[in-house]
Design a protein around this motif. Structure first.
Motif, PDB file in Angstrom:
ATOM      1  N   VAL A  15       0.859  -1.192   0.000  1.00  0.00           N
ATOM      2  CA  VAL A  15       0.000   0.000   0.000  1.00  0.00           C
ATOM      3  C   VAL A  15       0.890   1.234   0.000  1.00  0.00           C
ATOM      4  O   VAL A  15       1.761   1.386   0.862  1.00  0.00           O
ATOM      5  N   LEU A  16       0.682   2.126  -0.973  1.00  0.00           N
ATOM      6  CA  LEU A  16       1.478   3.335  -1.122  1.00  0.00           C
ATOM      7  C   LEU A  16       0.659   4.547  -0.656  1.00  0.00           C
ATOM      8  O   LEU A  16      -0.438   4.790  -1.177  1.00  0.00           O
ATOM      9  N   ILE A  17       1.200   5.294   0.308  1.00  0.00           N
ATOM     10  CA  ILE A  17       0.489   6.420   0.931  1.00  0.00           C
ATOM     11  C   ILE A  17       1.247   7.704   0.597  1.00  0.00           C
ATOM     12  O   ILE A  17       2.407   7.865   0.962  1.00  0.00           O
ATOM     13  N   HIS A  18       0.588   8.620  -0.085  1.00  0.00           N
ATOM     14  CA  HIS A  18       1.249   9.783  -0.679  1.00  0.00           C
ATOM     15  C   HIS A  18       1.565  10.893   0.330  1.00  0.00           C
ATOM     16  O   HIS A  18       1.099  10.880   1.470  1.00  0.00           O
ATOM     17  N   SER A  19       2.313  11.867  -0.156  1.00  0.00           N
ATOM     18  CA  SER A  19       2.742  13.000   0.669  1.00  0.00           C
ATOM     19  C   SER A  19       1.654  14.070   0.733  1.00  0.00           C
ATOM     20  O   SER A  19       0.653  14.021   0.008  1.00  0.00           O
ATOM     21  N   GLY A  20       1.868  15.066   1.592  1.00  0.00           N
ATOM     22  CA  GLY A  20       0.930  16.171   1.713  1.00  0.00           C
ATOM     23  C   GLY A  20       0.950  17.056   0.481  1.00  0.00           C
ATOM     24  O   GLY A  20       1.992  17.228  -0.166  1.00  0.00           O
ATOM     25  N   GLY A  21      -0.207  17.613   0.114  1.00  0.00           N
ATOM     26  CA  GLY A  21      -0.308  18.437  -1.081  1.00  0.00           C
ATOM     27  C   GLY A  21      -0.297  17.631  -2.359  1.00  0.00           C
ATOM     28  O   GLY A  21      -0.339  18.194  -3.462  1.00  0.00           O
ATOM     29  N   ALA A  22      -0.236  16.315  -2.220  1.00  0.00           N
ATOM     30  CA  ALA A  22      -0.155  15.420  -3.383  1.00  0.00           C
ATOM     31  C   ALA A  22      -1.348  14.467  -3.376  1.00  0.00           C
ATOM     32  O   ALA A  22      -2.296  14.609  -2.591  1.00  0.00           O
ATOM     33  N   ASP A  23      -1.293  13.480  -4.250  1.00  0.00           N
ATOM     34  CA  ASP A  23      -2.297  12.419  -4.308  1.00  0.00           C
ATOM     35  C   ASP A  23      -1.600  11.193  -4.872  1.00  0.00           C
ATOM     36  O   ASP A  23      -0.366  11.144  -4.894  1.00  0.00           O
ATOM     37  N   LEU A  24      -2.355  10.213  -5.319  1.00  0.00           N
ATOM     38  CA  LEU A  24      -1.708   8.959  -5.732  1.00  0.00           C
ATOM     39  C   LEU A  24      -0.760   9.127  -6.918  1.00  0.00           C
ATOM     40  O   LEU A  24       0.059   8.242  -7.194  1.00  0.00           O
ATOM     41  N   ILE A  41      -1.461  -1.114  -4.167  1.00  0.00           N
ATOM     42  CA  ILE A  41      -2.644  -0.283  -3.937  1.00  0.00           C
ATOM     43  C   ILE A  41      -2.178   1.142  -3.715  1.00  0.00           C
ATOM     44  O   ILE A  41      -1.373   1.411  -2.812  1.00  0.00           O
ATOM     45  N   THR A  42      -2.646   2.055  -4.555  1.00  0.00           N
ATOM     46  CA  THR A  42      -2.414   3.479  -4.332  1.00  0.00           C
ATOM     47  C   THR A  42      -3.754   4.112  -3.980  1.00  0.00           C
ATOM     48  O   THR A  42      -4.794   3.702  -4.505  1.00  0.00           O
ATOM     49  N   LEU A  43      -3.736   5.083  -3.098  1.00  0.00           N
ATOM     50  CA  LEU A  43      -4.986   5.711  -2.686  1.00  0.00           C
ATOM     51  C   LEU A  43      -4.812   7.221  -2.617  1.00  0.00           C
ATOM     52  O   LEU A  43      -3.698   7.726  -2.450  1.00  0.00           O
ATOM     53  N   ASP A  44      -5.914   7.920  -2.772  1.00  0.00           N
ATOM     54  CA  ASP A  44      -5.970   9.342  -2.487  1.00  0.00           C
ATOM     55  C   ASP A  44      -6.441   9.498  -1.049  1.00  0.00           C
ATOM     56  O   ASP A  44      -7.548   9.072  -0.697  1.00  0.00           O
ATOM     57  N   GLY A  45      -5.595  10.099  -0.212  1.00  0.00           N
ATOM     58  CA  GLY A  45      -5.994  10.327   1.166  1.00  0.00           C
ATOM     59  C   GLY A  45      -7.207  11.242   1.235  1.00  0.00           C
ATOM     60  O   GLY A  45      -7.507  11.983   0.290  1.00  0.00           O
ATOM     61  N   ARG A  46      -7.902  11.215   2.349  1.00  0.00           N
ATOM     62  CA  ARG A  46      -9.093  12.050   2.509  1.00  0.00           C
ATOM     63  C   ARG A  46      -8.734  13.517   2.270  1.00  0.00           C
ATOM     64  O   ARG A  46      -7.771  14.031   2.811  1.00  0.00           O
ATOM     65  N   GLY A  47      -9.500  14.174   1.410  1.00  0.00           N
ATOM     66  CA  GLY A  47      -9.256  15.574   1.104  1.00  0.00           C
ATOM     67  C   GLY A  47      -8.361  15.795  -0.094  1.00  0.00           C
ATOM     68  O   GLY A  47      -8.158  16.935  -0.510  1.00  0.00           O
ATOM     69  N   ALA A  48      -7.806  14.714  -0.662  1.00  0.00           N
ATOM     70  CA  ALA A  48      -6.850  14.837  -1.765  1.00  0.00           C
ATOM     71  C   ALA A  48      -7.324  14.060  -2.982  1.00  0.00           C
ATOM     72  O   ALA A  48      -8.172  13.164  -2.882  1.00  0.00           O
ATOM     73  N   GLY A  49      -6.749  14.401  -4.130  1.00  0.00           N
ATOM     74  CA  GLY A  49      -7.057  13.639  -5.348  1.00  0.00           C
ATOM     75  C   GLY A  49      -8.540  13.590  -5.636  1.00  0.00           C
ATOM     76  O   GLY A  49      -9.211  14.616  -5.753  1.00  0.00           O
ATOM     77  N   GLN A  50      -9.070  12.354  -5.717  1.00  0.00           N
ATOM     78  CA  GLN A  50     -10.490  12.153  -6.008  1.00  0.00           C
ATOM     79  C   GLN A  50     -11.270  11.669  -4.780  1.00  0.00           C
ATOM     80  O   GLN A  50     -12.412  11.227  -4.918  1.00  0.00           O
ATOM     81  N   SER A  51     -10.650  11.729  -3.597  1.00  0.00           N
ATOM     82  CA  SER A  51     -11.335  11.308  -2.377  1.00  0.00           C
ATOM     83  C   SER A  51     -12.149  12.459  -1.791  1.00  0.00           C
ATOM     84  O   SER A  51     -11.924  13.628  -2.129  1.00  0.00           O
ATOM     85  N   ASN A 164      -4.619  19.930  -5.479  1.00  0.00           N
ATOM     86  CA  ASN A 164      -4.911  19.609  -4.084  1.00  0.00           C
ATOM     87  C   ASN A 164      -5.022  20.839  -3.196  1.00  0.00           C
ATOM     88  O   ASN A 164      -5.697  20.800  -2.157  1.00  0.00           O
ATOM     89  N   THR A 165      -4.410  21.957  -3.622  1.00  0.00           N
ATOM     90  CA  THR A 165      -4.654  23.218  -2.918  1.00  0.00           C
ATOM     91  C   THR A 165      -6.095  23.665  -3.144  1.00  0.00           C
ATOM     92  O   THR A 165      -6.778  24.097  -2.204  1.00  0.00           O
ATOM     93  N   LYS A 166      -6.582  23.547  -4.367  1.00  0.00           N
ATOM     94  CA  LYS A 166      -7.986  23.866  -4.657  1.00  0.00           C
ATOM     95  C   LYS A 166      -8.915  22.963  -3.841  1.00  0.00           C
ATOM     96  O   LYS A 166      -9.931  23.432  -3.298  1.00  0.00           O
ATOM     97  N   ARG A 167      -8.583  21.692  -3.757  1.00  0.00           N
ATOM     98  CA  ARG A 167      -9.420  20.751  -3.001  1.00  0.00           C
ATOM     99  C   ARG A 167      -9.551  21.161  -1.533  1.00  0.00           C
ATOM    100  O   ARG A 167     -10.586  20.939  -0.907  1.00  0.00           O
ATOM    101  N   SER A 168      -8.497  21.770  -0.977  1.00  0.00           N
ATOM    102  CA  SER A 168      -8.514  22.119   0.448  1.00  0.00           C
ATOM    103  C   SER A 168      -9.594  23.150   0.774  1.00  0.00           C
ATOM    104  O   SER A 168     -10.035  23.245   1.924  1.00  0.00           O
ATOM    105  N   PHE A 169     -10.061  23.901  -0.221  1.00  0.00           N
ATOM    106  CA  PHE A 169     -11.119  24.882   0.027  1.00  0.00           C
ATOM    107  C   PHE A 169     -12.484  24.216   0.187  1.00  0.00           C
ATOM    108  O   PHE A 169     -13.448  24.874   0.577  1.00  0.00           O
ATOM    109  N   GLU A 170     -12.567  22.914  -0.096  1.00  0.00           N
ATOM    110  CA  GLU A 170     -13.802  22.152   0.134  1.00  0.00           C
ATOM    111  C   GLU A 170     -13.875  21.629   1.561  1.00  0.00           C
ATOM    112  O   GLU A 170     -14.925  21.168   1.998  1.00  0.00           O
TER     113      GLU A 170
END
Length: 249
Positions: A15-24, A41-51, A164-170
């Motif tokens: 399982v690969l867990i990405h860095s902050g400000g990033a996604d899978l 398995i790559t994932l988008d952490g909560r608040g990032a990518g498509q999560s 992911n900066t844009k996503r943070s406004f959600e």
């Protein structure tokens, strides 16, 4: 399971867990190499990518547990980068029987206090809100990203950070729940066989975290010459090689 994730390859699960400000996309050059031998398995952490965004205080460790449960995985190899390494370390302490091996790429550390210079950098990024372009500019115009920003991966880094900066406004909250007592006080309790990878051009705070991890009983260190905080993008072949060598021993 509401988190976005992708699965490729067959074999023992990584399982690969990405860095902050990033996604899978943090792993797009590494995942295919590992998938030749492993189920990756790559994932988008909560608040990032498509999560989904953070609507309540985030518990990334429990998010990871729920993902493993959803996939009917009793155990897995965890590979975490930056805050992803912080999540992986906390998970390995909370659920030691579910982690076969641990790979940390320039990880964060629960309970670690950043230096005043780094706190000031964070404050400058936050002060630029809601100007996303200015926030991204301030984030990436820092020595910790000097190598990736002068590399062929520059556009990729800007695109991922902007998304992911844009996503943070959600998000409805920026609160994150971490291990208590803090992991920084419990590193000697980490029993999982661990590989710690870090670039020689990473910032001083992160190199100090590497020194703290020397308390871990069964750990080895690998330094990526000339890499900053994003060796996953700029030195993917070298990172992949070190991971595969560690996992096949």
């Amino acid at each position: 399971m509401d988190l976005h994730y992708e699965v490729q390859g067959k074999g023992e699960t990584v399982v690969l867990i990405h860095s902050g400000g990033a996604d899978l996309r943090d792993w797009e050059f590494i995942a295919p190499q590992l998938a030749q031998t492993y189920q990756v398995i790559t994932l988008d952490g909560r608040g990032a990518g498509q999560s989904p965004p953070l609507l309540e205080p985030a518990n990334f460790v429990e998010d990871l547990r729920q993902l493993l449960d959803h996939l009917n995985l009793d155990r897995a190899i965890l590979v975490g980068h930056s805050i992803g390494g912080q999540i992986a370390t906390d998970f390995a302490l909370a659920y030691p029987n579910r982690v076969t091996k641990l790979v940390l790429v320039a990880p964060g550390l629960s309970g670690f206090q950043f230096s005043p210079d780094v706190q000031q950098w964070f404050a400058q990024i936050k002060a630029a809100a809601p100007d996303v372009e200015k926030m991204v500019e301030r984030m990436l115009d820092h020595p910790v990203y000097s190598v990736v920003m002068s590399s062929p991966q520059r556009d990729r880094m800007v695109e991922m950070t902007t998304h992911n900066t844009k996503r943070s406004f959600e998000w409805k909250t920026f609160e994150m729940l971490w291990a208590q007592p803090p992991t920084i006080d419990r590193l000697s309790e980490l029993q999982t066989k661990t590989l710690f990878i870090i670039g020689t051009q990473d910032m001083a705070d992160n190199l100090h975290v590497a020194e703290l991890f020397q308390q871990v009983p069964n750990i080895r260190f690998a330094y990526i010459e000339g890499a900053d905080h994003m060796p996953t993008l700029t030195h993917a072949d070298e990172v992949s090689s070190k991971i595969i060598q560690f996992l096949t021993e």
